[in-house]
Each structure stands twice: as structure tokens, then as C-alpha cells.
Scaffold this active site. Structure first.
Site, PDB file in Angstrom:
ATOM      1  N   THR A  48      33.968  36.251 111.594  1.00 12.48           N
ATOM      2  CA  THR A  48      32.534  36.352 111.319  1.00 12.48           C
ATOM      3  C   THR A  48      32.005  37.449 112.228  1.00 12.48           C
ATOM      4  OG1 THR A  48      31.732  34.907 113.062  1.00 12.48           O
ATOM      5  CG2 THR A  48      32.535  33.850 111.069  1.00 12.48           C
ATOM      6  N   CYS A  49      30.694  37.696 112.164  1.00  7.84           N
ATOM      7  CA  CYS A  49      30.215  38.774 113.026  1.00  7.84           C
ATOM      8  C   CYS A  49      30.198  38.377 114.489  1.00  7.84           C
ATOM      9  CB  CYS A  49      28.880  39.319 112.564  1.00  7.84           C
ATOM     10  SG  CYS A  49      27.688  38.077 112.171  1.00  7.84           S
ATOM     11  N   ARG A  51      32.692  36.188 115.840  1.00  5.34           N
ATOM     12  CA  ARG A  51      33.990  35.784 116.361  1.00  5.34           C
ATOM     13  C   ARG A  51      35.126  36.142 115.424  1.00  5.34           C
ATOM     14  NH1 ARG A  51      33.571  30.920 118.328  1.00  5.34           N
ATOM     15  NH2 ARG A  51      31.340  30.790 118.079  1.00  5.34           N
ATOM     16  N   HIS A  98      37.836  23.060 120.688  1.00  2.54           N
ATOM     17  CA  HIS A  98      37.144  24.322 120.405  1.00  2.54           C
ATOM     18  C   HIS A  98      36.806  24.431 118.923  1.00  2.54           C
ATOM     19  CE1 HIS A  98      36.008  28.527 120.943  1.00  2.54           C
ATOM     20  NE2 HIS A  98      36.669  28.770 119.825  1.00  2.54           N
ATOM     21  N   PRO A 114      23.329  26.886 110.668  1.00  2.00           N
ATOM     22  CA  PRO A 114      24.173  26.211 109.683  1.00  2.00           C
ATOM     23  C   PRO A 114      25.262  27.084 109.053  1.00  2.00           C
ATOM     24  CG  PRO A 114      22.073  26.772 108.716  1.00  2.00           C
ATOM     25  CD  PRO A 114      22.033  27.255 110.126  1.00  2.00           C
ATOM     26  N   GLN A 115      25.173  28.406 109.214  1.00  2.00           N
ATOM     27  CA  GLN A 115      26.080  29.249 108.448  1.00  2.00           C
ATOM     28  C   GLN A 115      27.539  29.126 108.846  1.00  2.00           C
ATOM     29  OE1 GLN A 115      22.898  32.128 109.122  1.00  2.00           O
ATOM     30  NE2 GLN A 115      24.334  33.420 108.054  1.00  2.00           N
ATOM     31  N   GLY A 188      19.819  45.971 102.957  1.00  2.00           N
ATOM     32  CA  GLY A 188      21.072  45.266 102.721  1.00  2.00           C
ATOM     33  C   GLY A 188      20.803  43.790 102.538  1.00  2.00           C
ATOM     34  N   ALA A 189      21.826  43.084 102.079  1.00  2.00           N
ATOM     35  CA  ALA A 189      21.639  41.658 101.848  1.00  2.00           C
ATOM     36  C   ALA A 189      22.560  40.893 102.781  1.00  2.00           C
ATOM     37  CB  ALA A 189      21.958  41.320 100.409  1.00  2.00           C
ATOM     38  N   GLY A 190      22.312  39.642 102.921  1.00  2.00           N
ATOM     39  CA  GLY A 190      23.139  38.821 103.801  1.00  2.00           C
ATOM     40  C   GLY A 190      22.346  37.585 104.146  1.00  2.00           C
ATOM     41  N   GLU A 191      23.071  36.500 104.295  1.00  2.00           N
ATOM     42  CA  GLU A 191      22.387  35.233 104.493  1.00  2.00           C
ATOM     43  C   GLU A 191      21.480  35.276 105.719  1.00  2.00           C
ATOM     44  OE1 GLU A 191      23.910  30.658 104.281  1.00  2.00           O
ATOM     45  OE2 GLU A 191      25.361  32.248 103.962  1.00  2.00           O
TER      46      GLU A 191
END
Lengths: 424, 279
Positions: A48-49, A51, A98, A114-115, A188-191
């Protein structure tokens, strides 16, 4: 044999390093294939952005660690030694804890957002579709999802979530007193970015412009926000009338540079602009922040805003910690029970072997016996085995997570001569 | 030189104690998250201000002229005007943290007049004129506005540093938004500039009437005009090329430094007829 997790996150590595290691979704299946080896039986990659983590089940952890590190280093020019301080290697209980913390969003930059759970589910789906996971990781991941759900329902962590969007609004309100006459541009799009834009609108932001490399997508989003769509080629010009930018494109390069913003500020007569760059790799040249009246924040910077909010949540985090400890214990118990399973199977095989031998001797000697009687004798011998096995099986399961386990296994093996029978 | 009435000195001392109380409370308010301290410091500041007002009024009745005829009185009067302007702003904009900058200044200015034996100067008959009240009040109110602008500018730079540097300290939440600080700064400077302009005009007229020409070449006059030019440049830059935010704040701080020199430096080091004791 054990769970092994190697990774880097926003807590250990700066965004500049993380963006080098972020793995695009479409290359995952090939990488998963490469990762499986002699030492690594099951694996999964989460990128993810915030990790990059590699979760494996490995029979030879030492080799496994080595292979994963090589794997991480191979895609980059970064030397492994310089990487070490940014990487964490967790095994067994630590790794499970972890994973549970990450899924419950306790390790997130915005604790409670929540993502992350969705991202983990997605990573797991890809791994299992590529046959990279097996019985252990399957069970572990399902447990992780269950833990996340428990933490969400039993603590206030999620409700209290200080999300990126909240931080964005807070910053906006410290730069602009009143955002009702301000214009927001969503690039741009993204949650995460959409959430931030939604939050700003909910807090009264006046207008929203939406742009996207795919114009139709921009139009679609603009409709959703009741804003107006602009073409990607025109977005720089529209910045003249924009006060807040939220950007999260997949562009590998900066989409906006220092000199462009300088000109825009001049045309705007220095009216301030707030820029929020959620993208990894980043969309906006960090140099932009040096311009007066421009306030640029990337995903790491938002962390410090959030840190000022942390106080009241510690109690809830403690509660969540207890839940996680419980679940880690339960999973370890299951893992340990896996270790005794082979012995139970062996025991059963041994007894069955004796049974078959004895039946083979006895049945031919019994003349004039009906098929029905034969079956009765067979089932009687079967239930005798089951009755005999019941005690040892229970004992093994009960002691599976205790110190005495080893002794018990040794005694059982001796009593039933299991090691000898193997050599027969 | 005759001493002032004991009562007046006493009242001034009590006022100073309240300012001290308020200073402690507002500095604590600045560094701790306790919001209740805000009320403590406001209440003590208001009591101090009322007492201070009484002292000045008694002084006026006692001497028959506005009490700004020596350095000591000037400091006391200036202390009073900055609190006055602060209270007006506080009433209108409710920026409690502004007091953390203003109250300590007012307290320090009042220390000297309150603690030293209070004297009444024998003022030159030339100064016994209604011009004194008009000219000096305008000039002092203008200076007070610039002092407030200075405090607001410091607040702006603090907040700007936090936002730019991403270090969000305990003051981040208490300090208002940049937009508010910048707008307020502009407003206060505009008012201060008008008052200073009027102060200079009335001063020139008074000089014409009393001394025969508009300008005497006095250091205080010269420095006032320099100050005026700085603030004029600041306002001009804002209207024409959009100087705002940090740049305006820095200019306001420079303007204030010059102003402090014009007020203190001229009185202490240069001979000027604006220093009545050296007249």
C-alpha cells in the site's frame, strides 16, 4: 516451521524509500511465483502507499529471511545494508501480532482508517488466486479478518478514526478561516483522496473541480460531487482559481513543478494554496513548499497533524491490544496443534496396521463365516482402535501448547514403538 | 518637582499587580492546553485596565492636562492605549491568544511609571494647549495599532512556521488561521496608518501655529515620517502587487522596530522637543 513477516512501513521508512519499493498490483502474481521456494511454502505480498510487507509460512526461517531480503533488494538499486534499518523482520508470535494489528488499523498512519482491511483482503485474494497461500496462511488471514472485525465492533478505534480527510480539513481551517468561498480541485481518483474531498465538501467548501487523465472518469466523479470536470491538460491553468488541491494520480513523475506554482501564485496575487499530495510516488515536487503562501503536505506530513490528535485514543488502543493478544494466543494454539497432528496420524496408522495384520491372520481361519459377520468383526476392531486412540489424542491436543508436549510425544512414541514401525 | 498624589501612585501600583497577574496567566495560557486560564487573564486584565483608567483620569483632573508630558507618563499612557486597542479587538474578533503578546508588553511599559516615584513635570506653557491632547492621542493610538499589528505579525509568522515546517506545537490550535491573522493585520495597519497620518498632520499644524513652520527638523518628526513611509510602502505593496501573508508580517515587524526606536531611542538619546523634559 513458522510465520515470518518482513516489511517496511511509514513507521520505519520515509516516503522517498517506500515509493521505491511499492509494488504495482499487476506485477504481483509473477513476484509471488518467484518468492515461493524451498524455504518458503506460502506467501503473500501487501503493498500500500504506507507499507510493503511480505508474509510467509516458512519451514526454514533463516533461509526464508535471507530470500525475502534478496527479493526486496533485487528490484531496486538500494543495497541491502542501507536498507536494514528500515526493515523489520518478525517471526512467530510477533509476526502474527503485527499482522493482526495492521489489519485492525492499529498500525495505520491514520489509526482506525478503514481502507487497510480492504487492501489486505485484496492482497490475500491475489495471493490465493495464484496458489501462493496454503492451509496455514489461509487460516491466518481469515483469523486476521475476524480480529479486525472484533476490534472494529468492540472498541471505539474506528469511530474515533482521525483520517487523512480529517487532517486535511483541519489544515484547511488553519490556513483559510472560512472554506465556503474556496475552490477544491481533485486530481486523479482514489479512495483516500475522494474521502478527503468529500470531507472538505461536507465542511462547506464552495466548489469542486475534478480532473483525471481519463476525461470520462473526471466527468463521472464530477457528477458524484456535483462539481465540474476539467481536462487534465488544462488543470495547471485552472489552479489560478483553486485554493485547495488534493492529488493522487498514479503518475511516476511529478505532475506539478516549482516554477509552475510560482507563476500561478504571481497571477493569483499570492492568494494562499493548500496542496495535499496523497500519491505514492508523489505527484507534487516537494520544492513547491518553499514558495510563500503555498502549503504542501504529503502523506507523511499528515501524520504529524494526526499526532496532535492522539491522546484520547490510547485507552481504546489498549482495549484493542487485549483483543489482539487473545487472538494471537488462540492462533498459536492452533499452530501448535498442527505440530501434534502428524503424531496422531502416525498413531492411527500404526494401530490400523496392527489391526489389518491381525484381521489378515484371523479371518481366513474362520470357516463358514458370513459376509455380515466379517463386517461385524472389522467394525469391532475399528471401534477398538478409536476407543484406544481417544485418550492419547485428547492428551496431545490438550498439551499441544505446553512445555510437557515434548515429553508426552516421546512417551507415546516409545509406548507404541512408532519410530520402529517406520523402519519396518 | 512636585510629587503626584499618593492615591494615584497607589492605584497605578494595584493596576500593575493585576497586569502582572494577567501576564502570568496569559503566558501559561499560551504554553499549556488549559483554556480556563484565558478567562483568568482576561478578567485580571480588565480590572487592571479599569484601575489604570481611573489613575489616568485622576491625573488629568489633578494636573489639568493630558498626562503625557514626560517619558514616565508617556510609557504609562502607551501601556493604557495598547490594552485599550487590544480590548476592542478582543471584543470584536475573540482572539484570546493575542493577549499573550500584548498584556506582557503593557505590564513592562507600566513597570517604570508605577514603581518609580511619580513626578509631575512643570510643562512649558507652549504645551498647555488643546493641540497636545489631539496630536498626542492620535499619535499614541496609531502607535498602539502598530503594536497590535506587530503582535499579530508575530502570531502570523509562528503559525506560518508551524504550517510550513509541519511542526504542530501546542499553540497550533489556539492561534487563529492565517487568513484571519492576515486580514486583521491589514485592517489594524490601515487604521494605524490613518491615525499616524492624522497625528503627523495635527503635529505639523500645531508646529505652524506655535512655532511658525510645519516642520522643525526635529528627530522625532523625521523618524515619524520614516515610519509613515514604511507603512505606506506596506499598504501600497498589498494593493498593487498583492504583498500579503508572511511578507506583510515581516514588513509590519520592521515598521514596529523603527517605531520603537522613534519612541524610545529619540527620547533617550536624541535631543528633541518631543521630550518635554529636555525642552
Amino acid at each position: 516451521m513458522g510465520i515470518l513477516l518482513v516489511g517496511m512501513s511509514h513507521k520505519t521508512a520515509p516516503v522517498e524509500l517506500r515509493e521505491k519499493f511499492s509494488i504495482p498490483e499487476d506485477s504481483l502474481s509473477g513476484l509471488l511465483e518467484r518468492l515461493k521456494s524451498q524455504a518458503i511454502q506460502e506467501c503473500m505480498i501487501l503493498s500500500t502507499c504506507n507499507r510493503v510487507e511480505i508474509l510467509t509460512h516458512s519451514t526454514h526461517p533463516e533461509e526464508g529471511i535471507h530470500e525475502i531480503k534478496n527479493f526486496l533488494g533485487s528490484g531496486n538499486n538500494t543495497s541491502l545494508i542501507s536498507l536494514d534499518p528500515h526493515i523489520y523482520v518478525l517471526q512467530g508470535e510477533e509476526a502474527i501480532r503485527h499482522l493482526f494489528r495492521v489489519s485492525s488499523s492499529l498500525d495505520s498512519m491514520m489509526v482506525g482508517e478503514p481502507q487497510i482491511l480492504g487492501q489486505i483482503k485484496n492482497a490475500y485474494t491475489i495471493a490465493s488466486e495464484n496458489q501462493a497461500t496454503g492451509p496455514i496462511l489461509n487460516r491466518l488471514m481469515h483469523k486476521a479478518f475476524a480480529v479486525a472485525k472484533r476490534v472494529k465492533t468492540e472498541t471505539e478505534i474506528a469511530k474515533n478514526a482521525v483520517s487523512i480527510s480529517y487532517a486535511a480539513v483541519e489544515l484547511a481551517k488553519k490556513i483559510f478561516e472560512d472554506i465556503t468561498d474556496k475552490t477544491v480541485m481533485l486530481i486523479g481518483a482514489g479512495e483516500m483522496s475522494e474521502l478527503a474531498a468529500k470531507h472538505l465538501m461536507k465542511n462547506g467548501a464552495g466548489k469542486i473541480l475534478v480532473t483525471n487523465r481519463t476525461y470520462s472518469r473526471a466527468v463521472e466523479l464530477a457528477q458524484e460531487f456535483s462539481g465540474s470536470a476539467i481536462r487534465f491538460e488544462d488543470f495547471v491553468n485552472s489552479l489560478i482559481r483553486t485554493d485547495i488541491i488534493i492529488t493522487s494520480t498514479g503518475s511516476p513523475d511529478y505532475i506539478l513543478h516549482h516554477h509552475q506554482v510560482k507563476d500561478i501564485l504571481h497571477t493569483r496575487r499570492n492568494k494562499p494554496i493548500l496542496m495535499i499530495d496523497i500519491a505514492v510516488p508523489r505527484d507534487l515536487d516537494p520544492e513547491i513548499n518553499k514558495i510563500d503562501n503555498v502549503y504542501l503536505y504529503d502523506i507523511d506530513d499528515l501524520q504529524s497533524v494526526v499526532n496532535t490528535n492522539i491522546e484520547g485514543r490510547e485507552k481504546e488502543a489498549e482495549k484493542a491490544g487485549t483483543i489482539i493478544s487473545e487472538e494471537v494466543k488462540a492462533f498459536l494454539k492452533w499452530m501448535a496443534s498442527l505440530e501434534v497432528t502428524p503424531l496422531i496420524v502416525q498413531l492411527r496408522e500404526r494401530l490400523d496396521q496392527i489391526r489389518q495384520e491381525e484381521l489378515g491372520k484371523t479371518l481366513p481361519r474362520l470357516n463358514g463365516i458370513s459376509e455380515q459377520d466379517k463386517k461385524a468383526i472389522e467394525s469391532m476392531s475399528m471401534s477398538m482402535i478409536n476407543k484406544i486412540l481417544h485418550g492419547p489424542t485428547q492428551a496431545l491436543k490438550m498439551y499441544s501448547h505446553r512445555q510437557e508436549k515434548e515429553t508426552l510425544i516421546r512417551i507415546l512414541k516409545e509406548i507404541f514403538r512408532l519410530d520402529e514401525s517406520k523402519e519396518d | 518637582m512636585p510629587r503626584k498624589g499618593k492615591n494615584i501612585t497607589m492605584i497605578l501600583k494595584i493596576a500593575m499587580v493585576f497586569y502582572l497577574l494577567s501576564t502570568i496567566a496569559c503566558l501559561l495560557y499560551f504554553v499549556t492546553p488549559k483554556n480556563s486560564l484565558g478567562r483568568v487573564y482576561m478578567v485580571s486584565a480588565i480590572i487592571g485596565f479599569l484601575l489604570h483608567t481611573v489613575a489616568l483620569a485622576l491625573d488629568y483632573v489633578h494636573s489639568g492636562h493630558i498626562p503625557i508630558t514626560n517619558f514616565q507618563e508617556g510609557m504609562s499612557f502607551f501601556s493604557w492605549t495598547i490594552i485599550l486597542v487590544f480590548l476592542i479587538l478582543e471584543y470584536q474578533y475573540k482572539i484570546l491568544i493575542l493577549g499573550s503578546f500584548i498584556i506582557p508588553m503593557a505590564f513592562i511599559f507600566l513597570l517604570y511609571p508605577a514603581l518609580l516615584p511619580h513626578e509631575i513635570s512643570d510643562i512649558s506653557p507652549l504645551l498647555k494647549s488643546y493641540w497636545l491632547a489631539i496630536h498626542v492621542s492620535l499619535a499614541f493610538l496609531g502607535d498602539a495599532a502598530f503594536t497590535l499589528a506587530f503582535a499579530i505579525s508575530i502570531m502570523y509568522i509562528m503559525q506560518d512556521n508551524q504550517l510550513k515546517g509541519r511542526h504542530f506545537g501546542p499553540t497550533f490550535r489556539k492561534l487563529p488561521s492565517l487568513e484571519v491573522l492576515d486580514a486583521l493585520n491589514h485592517r489594524v495597519i490601515t487604521v494605524g496608518f490613518l491615525l499616524l497620518t492624522l497625528g503627523i498632520i495635527t503635529g505639523a499644524l500645531w508646529a505652524r501655529v506655535a512655532l511658525g513652520s510645519y516642520l522643525q527638523g526635529d528627530p522625532r518628526e523625521i523618524w515619524s515620517i520614516i515610519t509613515w513611509l514604511i507603512y505606506a510602502a506596506l499598504l501600497h505593496g498589498r494593493l498593487t502587487v498583492g504583498w500579503r501573508g508572511r511578507r506583510s508580517a515581516i514588513m509590519a515587524i520592521i515598521g514596529f522596530s523603527v517605531l520603537v526606536f522613534a519612541f524610545v531611542g529619540v527620547n533617550l538619546f536624541l535631543s528633541s522637543y518631543h521630550n518635554p523634559e529636555r525642552f
